[in-house]
Write a protein that holds these residues in place. Sequence first.
Motif, PDB file in Angstrom:
ATOM      1  N   LYS A 248       0.842  -1.210   0.000  1.00 19.06           N
ATOM      2  CA  LYS A 248       0.000   0.000   0.000  1.00 19.06           C
ATOM      3  C   LYS A 248       0.869   1.250   0.000  1.00 19.06           C
ATOM      4  O   LYS A 248       0.790   2.097   0.891  1.00 19.06           O
ATOM      5  CB  LYS A 248      -0.947   0.015   1.218  1.00 19.06           C
ATOM      6  CG  LYS A 248      -1.759  -1.244   1.403  1.00 19.06           C
ATOM      7  CD  LYS A 248      -2.676  -1.499   0.224  1.00 19.06           C
ATOM      8  CE  LYS A 248      -3.507  -2.765   0.431  1.00 19.06           C
ATOM      9  NZ  LYS A 248      -4.299  -3.113  -0.775  1.00 19.06           N
ATOM     10  N   GLU A 253      -3.172   5.648  -1.578  1.00 19.70           N
ATOM     11  CA  GLU A 253      -3.201   4.800  -0.382  1.00 19.70           C
ATOM     12  C   GLU A 253      -2.478   5.468   0.783  1.00 19.70           C
ATOM     13  O   GLU A 253      -2.905   5.353   1.942  1.00 19.70           O
ATOM     14  CB  GLU A 253      -2.558   3.450  -0.704  1.00 19.70           C
ATOM     15  CG  GLU A 253      -3.302   2.667  -1.767  1.00 19.70           C
ATOM     16  CD  GLU A 253      -2.488   1.543  -2.377  1.00 19.70           C
ATOM     17  OE1 GLU A 253      -3.104   0.550  -2.796  1.00 19.70           O
ATOM     18  OE2 GLU A 253      -1.243   1.659  -2.448  1.00 19.70           O
ATOM     19  N   ARG A 257      -4.224   6.652   4.479  1.00 16.86           N
ATOM     20  CA  ARG A 257      -3.701   6.210   5.775  1.00 16.86           C
ATOM     21  C   ARG A 257      -3.036   7.325   6.562  1.00 16.86           C
ATOM     22  O   ARG A 257      -2.460   7.093   7.613  1.00 16.86           O
ATOM     23  CB  ARG A 257      -2.705   5.058   5.543  1.00 16.86           C
ATOM     24  CG  ARG A 257      -3.411   3.776   5.156  1.00 16.86           C
ATOM     25  CD  ARG A 257      -2.488   2.761   4.502  1.00 16.86           C
ATOM     26  NE  ARG A 257      -3.203   1.514   4.249  1.00 16.86           N
ATOM     27  CZ  ARG A 257      -4.085   1.361   3.260  1.00 16.86           C
ATOM     28  NH1 ARG A 257      -4.337   2.357   2.436  1.00 16.86           N
ATOM     29  NH2 ARG A 257      -4.713   0.206   3.102  1.00 16.86           N
TER      30      ARG A 257
END
Length: 321
Positions: A248, A253, A257
Motif C-alpha cells: 500500500k 493509499e 492512511r
Amino acid sequence: MAGELPFEKPLVELEQKIQELQSFTREKGIDFSDEIKKLENKMEKLAEEIYGNLTAWQRVQIARHPERPTTLDYIENLFTDFMELHGDRLFGDDRAIVGGIARFKGTPVTVIGHQKGKDTKDNIARNFGMPHPEGYRKALRLMQQADKFGRPIITFINTPGAYPGKTAEERGQSEAIARNLREMASFRVPIICIVTGEGGSGGALAIGVGNRVYALEYSYYSVIAPESAAAILWRDSAQAERAAESLKINAPELYERGIIDAVIPEPMGGAHRDREKAMAEVEKVITSSLEELSKLNGDELVQDRYQRFKNIGEFTTLVEA
C-alpha cells in the motif's frame, strides 16, 4: 511516446498509426483528417482506461520513469536566484543530493532534494540518486543554516533508498540518517516535503520530516522497495508486483492512511508527459503551504510537526482489569 512502459504499448501503437497518417497526408496531399480524428478519440479513451485502472506495480514503474522531472528541474522552473551549495565539511560532496539557497516568489528559502541522472553517465555520477552519508550531512548543514537565518525549507524526495554499500556503512550511513530525523524534528522554520518519484526507505525519510508532506499522484513512499520486500517475504524478487500491492505504497493509499497530507495531481500518464502542468500543481501546493505555515511561530511549527507524525498509525491501549 518516448520511454514508454510495457503497459503503454497499445497507446504507442495508436500514436504511431496517427503519425503515419499525418505523414502520408503531408507527403501525398490526401486528407485523412476523419481517420486521424477517430484514432485520436480512440487513443484518448484508451489512455483514460489504462491510467484510470493502474495496478500498484504500474504506478511504481511510472514513479521510476527515467524522464520524470528531477529536483534540479523543479528548481529551475519554480525558483529564482538559486545558488547551489556543496559539501558536508566533513568528507566531501555527494552529487546524489543537491541543495542551496533560492527564492520562491520572492521569499528566501532553502531547497534540497535527491538528484537522479538524466542518462547513464549522469546516473553513475549521481549514484542513481542513492546518497552516501555525506549527502545527508550536506542536507543537514543546509537545513541548520536555514533554521539559523529563518528560511523555510523545501525538500524534493526521489530516491530508491540510501546507498547500502560498504563505503556508506564505513562512513556512518545509519547515524547520518538518524541525526537528520532528530534535527529536522526540532527546526523552528516551516518544512515542506514533496515525494516526486520514488520514496525509498530511510533514504527518503532523511529529508522527509516536514510540517507538510505531499506526494505526486504516481509516486510511491515506502519503508522498503517492492523487490526487496519480495526477496525477504517470498525469497523471490520477481514477486515485486505482489509486494507492491501488499505494501500500500502508492500516493492515494498513503493519503488514505494519513502518511501524506495530500496527493498532487499529475498529467495523465505522469509528470514527464506534461512538465509545465506538473510544475504548476507543485507550485500551488508550495504556495498554499508557505502561506499557512508562515502564520505559526517557531514553537508552534515544532509542535505542529510533532503532532503530524504522532498521529500516523493506530494503536490500542490495553487497560488491566
